[in-house]
Design an enzyme around this catalytic site. Structure first.
Site, short mmCIF file in Angstrom:
data_model
loop_
_atom_site.label_atom_id
_atom_site.label_comp_id
_atom_site.label_asym_id
_atom_site.label_seq_id
_atom_site.Cartn_x
_atom_site.Cartn_y
_atom_site.Cartn_z
NE ARG A 26 -49.90 -32.52 31.73
CZ ARG A 26 -50.23 -32.85 32.98
NH1 ARG A 26 -49.71 -33.90 33.54
NH2 ARG A 26 -51.05 -32.09 33.66
NE ARG A 30 -43.89 -35.27 35.66
CZ ARG A 30 -44.78 -35.42 36.63
NH1 ARG A 30 -44.39 -35.65 37.86
NH2 ARG A 30 -46.07 -35.36 36.38
NE ARG A 39 -39.60 -27.45 35.42
CZ ARG A 39 -40.49 -28.11 36.15
NH1 ARG A 39 -41.38 -28.85 35.56
NH2 ARG A 39 -40.50 -28.00 37.46
CG ASP A 75 -50.56 -26.38 34.79
OD1 ASP A 75 -50.21 -27.55 34.56
OD2 ASP A 75 -51.48 -26.07 35.57
CE1 TYR A 154 -55.76 -30.23 40.48
CE2 TYR A 154 -56.91 -29.46 38.53
CZ TYR A 154 -56.13 -30.41 39.17
OH TYR A 154 -55.75 -31.54 38.50
#
Ligand code: CP3
Length: 346
Positions: A26, A30, A39, A75, A154
């Site tokens: 990562r 962010r 973004r 992702d 998920y």
């Protein structure tokens, strides 16, 4: 290849370069203001499938921090999107599916989709990687995919969950359907990895982030064979890294019978203990505690030196965090951390 002597690839092959390679899970994302700016107005999965955006976001942390590798900005659910599954990533939440896949009939319908669809639809991925490798020069690009269990965690829940109860129940309640689902997820992950390697990725990492929620017995019986299938799609082409969180009890199993070149270790298992369990044929990757990125610098510095010292017990060490960069991390701390690792003996 221009990346042949890259410290990352040397360490993955078992060599100890003068200084240990360092990159961060990562690292794109962010924590970087330049990422947040790019973004604005674009949904996560649309950004992943926009070659210019994905390339630029992948390169941002390499330019800023001087890390020893780029990781492709994408992702774990991208191959599912490419296979035609309705999935979005909700900000602050994670992957959410329009229709959770729980019944045997739903599993049959999903697994009827030809995994080759993923490679056919992956042109934006290949285009992004061509742009990235043109700029990276001798810095390697790491491709990745989500492992079948983490994807299923998920997909079966329909979204993020703490304990992944439905996926873990399914493997016992409907073992045949589970194996069909996990095998299909392994095949689409393998197609996604293959597309990235075809386009120029120099190594790949399989994220089985939630494998630590399984008992060792369930891991061995229901999960490891499918992780093996996913990584075997690119075996012999590039080095293979296998990562999960909370995997202290299954670390040796994560070698997948000698298939993988490196195992990623979270912050809970000291690297000397991990090296002992993993043996002499595997490189360790990790395992700076992401929580300490918030600590005063001398505390973080002492922790990093301890990680490096323990990492010397393994055949080779790729420095990383024990999990991803938290979004609230001060990026200057990451830059300073890279400099510290590069000043130390590998
Ligand atoms: O590491 C990198 O810099 C490469 C890019 C990358 C992303 N996701 C970008 C991303 C990688 C390797 C992943 C893998 C991924 N995605 C995993 C396995 C790694 C891990 O962290 O254990 C998992 C479990 C996912 C699923 C997922 N996608 C989650 C849980 C989230 C976070 C949701 C949130 O907002 O907190 C995402 C979204 C995501 N993937 C973001 C990024 C940069 C944040 C999206 C944003 O900017 O809003």
């Amino acid at each position: 290849m221009p990346t042949d002597d890259a410290p990352l690839l040397r360490a993955l092959s078992g060599d100890r370069p003068e200084r240990a390679p360092v990159w961060f899970m990562r690292q794109a994302g962010r924590s970087l203001p330049e990422y947040r700016e790019l973004r604005v107005g674009t949904r996560m999965l649309d950004a992943c499938l926009n070659p210019q955006l994905a390339a630029e976001i992948t390169l941002q942390p390499v330019r800023r921090h001087g890390v020893d590798a780029a990781i492709f900005f994408s992702d774990i659910v991208v191959p599912l999107r490419l296979a035609g599954v309705a999935v979005e990533i909700e900000p602050g939440r994670g992957p959410v599916f329009a229709e959770p896949v729980r019944s045997v009939a739903q599993i049959d319908a999903l697994t009827a989709i030809d995994p080759a669809m993923v490679a056919a639809a992956a042109q934006p991925v290949r285009d992004a990687i061509a742009l990235i490798t043109a700029e990276l020069g001798d810095t390697p690009l790491i491709g990745f995919a989500g492992a079948p269990f983490t994807l299923a965690a998920y997909l079966v829940e329909g979204g993020p969950s703490k304990e992944h109860l439905r996926a873990r129940a399914l493997m016992h309640a409907e073992p045949d359907a589970w194996n069909r689902l996990a095998n299909w997820l392994a095949l689409i992950a393998g197609e996604f990895l293959g597309a990235q390697v075809d386009a120029g990725a120099s190594a790949v990492q399989l994220f089985d982030s939630w494998a630590g929620s399984l008992s060792p017995e369930d891991y061995r019986r229901f999960v490891a064979p499918h992780a093996h299938t996913a990584l075997a799609a690119v075996r012999g082409r590039v080095p293979l890294i296998h990562f999960g969180v909370g995997t202290g009890a299954i670390l040796a199993d994560m070698r997948l019978d000698g298939l993988v070149d490196a195992v990623g270790v979270d912050w809970r298992t000291p690297l000397d203990a991990a090296a002992e369990v993993l043996g002499p044929d595997v490189t360790v990757q990790g395992n700076i505690d992401p929580a300490l990125l918030q600590a005063p610098w001398p505390v973080l510095e002492a922790h990093v030196r301890d990680v490096l010292r323990r990492g010397r017990h393994a055949r080779a060490h790729v420095v990383n965090l024990g999990h991803g960069v938290p979004p609230e991390t001060d990026p200057d701390v990451l830059t300073r951390l890279v400099r510290l690792v590069h000043e130390e003996r590998g």
